[in-house]
Design a protein around this motif. Structure first.
Motif, mmCIF file in Angstrom:
data_model
loop_
_atom_site.group_PDB
_atom_site.id
_atom_site.type_symbol
_atom_site.label_atom_id
_atom_site.label_comp_id
_atom_site.label_asym_id
_atom_site.label_seq_id
_atom_site.Cartn_x
_atom_site.Cartn_y
_atom_site.Cartn_z
ATOM 1 N N MET A 115 40.143 21.722 50.942
ATOM 2 C CA MET A 115 40.905 20.911 51.824
ATOM 3 C C MET A 115 41.775 20.028 51.987
ATOM 4 O O MET A 115 42.283 19.677 50.903
ATOM 5 C CB MET A 115 39.652 19.701 53.456
ATOM 6 N N ASP A 116 42.950 20.296 53.259
ATOM 7 C CA ASP A 116 44.190 19.491 53.621
ATOM 8 C C ASP A 116 43.506 18.280 53.133
ATOM 9 O O ASP A 116 42.532 17.580 53.343
ATOM 10 C CB ASP A 116 44.411 19.788 54.969
ATOM 11 N N ASN A 117 44.502 17.246 52.932
ATOM 12 C CA ASN A 117 45.327 16.380 52.577
ATOM 13 C C ASN A 117 44.521 15.108 53.092
ATOM 14 O O ASN A 117 44.390 14.231 53.211
ATOM 15 C CB ASN A 117 45.924 15.983 51.245
ATOM 16 N N ASP A 118 45.027 15.843 54.185
ATOM 17 C CA ASP A 118 45.189 14.667 55.769
ATOM 18 C C ASP A 118 44.011 14.638 56.124
ATOM 19 O O ASP A 118 42.953 13.862 56.288
ATOM 20 C CB ASP A 118 46.498 15.536 56.285
ATOM 21 N N VAL A 119 43.069 15.692 55.989
ATOM 22 C CA VAL A 119 41.617 15.685 56.624
ATOM 23 C C VAL A 119 40.964 14.702 55.734
ATOM 24 O O VAL A 119 39.953 14.407 55.407
ATOM 25 C CB VAL A 119 41.181 17.044 57.025
ATOM 26 N N SER A 120 40.997 15.143 54.347
ATOM 27 C CA SER A 120 40.062 14.159 52.709
ATOM 28 C C SER A 120 40.248 12.908 53.164
ATOM 29 O O SER A 120 39.645 12.356 53.520
ATOM 30 C CB SER A 120 40.153 14.952 51.815
ATOM 31 N N GLN A 121 41.212 12.504 53.649
ATOM 32 C CA GLN A 121 41.789 11.074 53.870
ATOM 33 C C GLN A 121 41.606 10.244 54.594
ATOM 34 O O GLN A 121 40.959 8.800 54.430
ATOM 35 C CB GLN A 121 42.649 10.777 54.194
ATOM 36 N N ARG A 122 40.175 11.332 55.735
ATOM 37 C CA ARG A 122 39.543 10.165 56.972
ATOM 38 C C ARG A 122 38.495 10.750 56.806
ATOM 39 O O ARG A 122 37.687 10.319 57.037
ATOM 40 C CB ARG A 122 39.937 11.190 58.254
ATOM 41 N N ALA A 123 38.061 11.498 55.780
ATOM 42 C CA ALA A 123 36.556 12.173 55.990
ATOM 43 C C ALA A 123 35.895 11.535 54.701
ATOM 44 O O ALA A 123 36.394 10.371 53.751
ATOM 45 C CB ALA A 123 36.607 13.428 55.111
ATOM 46 N N PHE A 124 34.504 10.756 54.149
ATOM 47 C CA PHE A 124 33.701 10.312 53.925
ATOM 48 C C PHE A 124 32.273 11.518 53.439
ATOM 49 O O PHE A 124 32.286 12.278 54.487
ATOM 50 C CB PHE A 124 32.962 9.327 54.269
ATOM 51 N N GLY A 125 31.633 10.979 52.598
ATOM 52 C CA GLY A 125 30.319 11.494 52.088
ATOM 53 C C GLY A 125 29.149 10.866 52.248
ATOM 54 O O GLY A 125 29.415 9.672 51.886
ATOM 55 N N LEU A 126 27.833 11.978 52.713
ATOM 56 C CA LEU A 126 26.768 12.160 52.851
ATOM 57 C C LEU A 126 25.285 12.508 52.600
ATOM 58 O O LEU A 126 25.610 13.290 52.268
ATOM 59 C CB LEU A 126 25.925 10.972 54.428
ATOM 60 N N ARG A 127 24.920 11.893 51.108
ATOM 61 C CA ARG A 127 23.815 12.924 50.871
ATOM 62 C C ARG A 127 22.946 12.654 51.789
ATOM 63 O O ARG A 127 22.429 11.924 51.829
ATOM 64 C CB ARG A 127 23.751 12.283 49.470
ATOM 65 N N VAL A 128 21.932 13.993 51.857
ATOM 66 C CA VAL A 128 21.061 14.517 52.740
ATOM 67 C C VAL A 128 19.682 13.772 51.915
ATOM 68 O O VAL A 128 19.134 14.347 50.865
ATOM 69 C CB VAL A 128 20.833 15.671 52.849
ATOM 70 N N LYS A 129 18.567 12.822 52.253
ATOM 71 C CA LYS A 129 17.133 12.664 51.793
ATOM 72 C C LYS A 129 16.567 12.849 53.022
ATOM 73 O O LYS A 129 16.659 13.312 53.762
ATOM 74 C CB LYS A 129 17.421 11.194 51.498
ATOM 75 N N GLY A 130 15.077 13.443 52.584
ATOM 76 C CA GLY A 130 14.082 13.770 53.829
ATOM 77 C C GLY A 130 13.673 15.241 54.664
ATOM 78 O O GLY A 130 14.865 16.113 53.651
#
Length: 245
Positions: A115-130
């Motif tokens: 993805m674009d650098n501008d978008v990635s700088q605002r993004a964060f990740g979460l892992r799905v459980k359940g």
């Protein structure tokens, strides 16, 4: 002439299939992110048609964060490709409350995202459980998210969103749900699960809060805090690998 066209189509088809395999993309998810017809992509990949419009190819390339030339195998450069990285900071799990909804720094890890650098700088990740969203996101799926107060588009029915709820002890439950609006404009959060205990929709205040500190005015109130913009998961075949050996 017909034979040359078929060869060109086969070359482009192989390039798209190789590109999808390298990045773990599925036709349905890629088409959804590119906002194109999934049937057009499916038909081309499965040789039911021999062409995709340049507009469709451009949309697919933008969704994957590459040039159209690279997507179809016409980019002859041998320069290594590097993608921006997003930090996975916690997990989503329905029914589980934790004191701190984000992992300690030594538990976090980065993932490369197209993805674009501008978008990635605002993004964060979460892992799905359940299993509360297992019809869409199997356990282990990594969700790439943008806070709703940083998202510059319109949030619509069908979007997958991250919501958070605080209990009387000050602990937090963080979950992923599908957003839907009824005819009166009321917002609902829908689990997409094959487990009966996760099939009841939940009403949510709308619009979302301006910032996270204002999201929990009342005890047990649930709030939309982020929107999912991408998801990365292993295919079922990969999860089965090695089990029969």
């Amino acid at each position: 002439m017909k034979k040359r066209r078929e060869k060109a189509a086969d070359k482009r088809r192989r390039a798209l299939q190789r590109f999808m395999a390298e990045r773990g993309l599925t036709p349905a998810e890629w088409a959804r992110r590119a906002r194109i017809s999934s049937s057009a992509l499916y038909n081309f990949l499965n040789s039911y048609s021999d062409s995709l419009s340049i507009q469709t190819l451009d949309a697919l390339a933008r969704a994957a964060g590459v040039s159209t030339a690279r997507l179809v195998g016409d980019d002859k450069t041998n320069e290594p490709v590097s993608f921006p990285r997003v930090t996975v900071i916690g997990h989503v799990e329905a029914g589980i409350y934790v004191e701190n909804p984000e992992w300690a720094p030594d538990m976090r890890f980065d993932v490369a995202v197209p993805m674009d650098n501008d978008v990635s700088q605002r993004a964060f990740g979460l892992r799905v459980k359940g299993c509360s969203m297992n019809r869409v996101y199997p356990e282990g799926t990594i969700l790439i998210c943008i806070p709703v107060w940083d998202f510059d588009g319109e949030i619509s029915s069908g979007d997958r969103i991250i919501c958070r709820r605080r209990n009387r002890h000050g602990s937090y439950e963080t979950t992923v749900k599908e957003l839907a609006f009824d005819l009166s404009g009321r917002a609902w959060l829908w689990p997409r699960s094959d487990d009966p205990q996760y099939q009841t929709p939940i009403a949510v205040p709308w619009p979302p809060p301006d910032e996270v500190d204002t999201a929990f005015a009342d005890e047990h109130e649930i709030a939309v805090i982020a929107i999912v913009i991408a998801a990365y998961q292993m295919e079922a075949a990969s999860r089965r690998q090695g089990k029969s050996r």
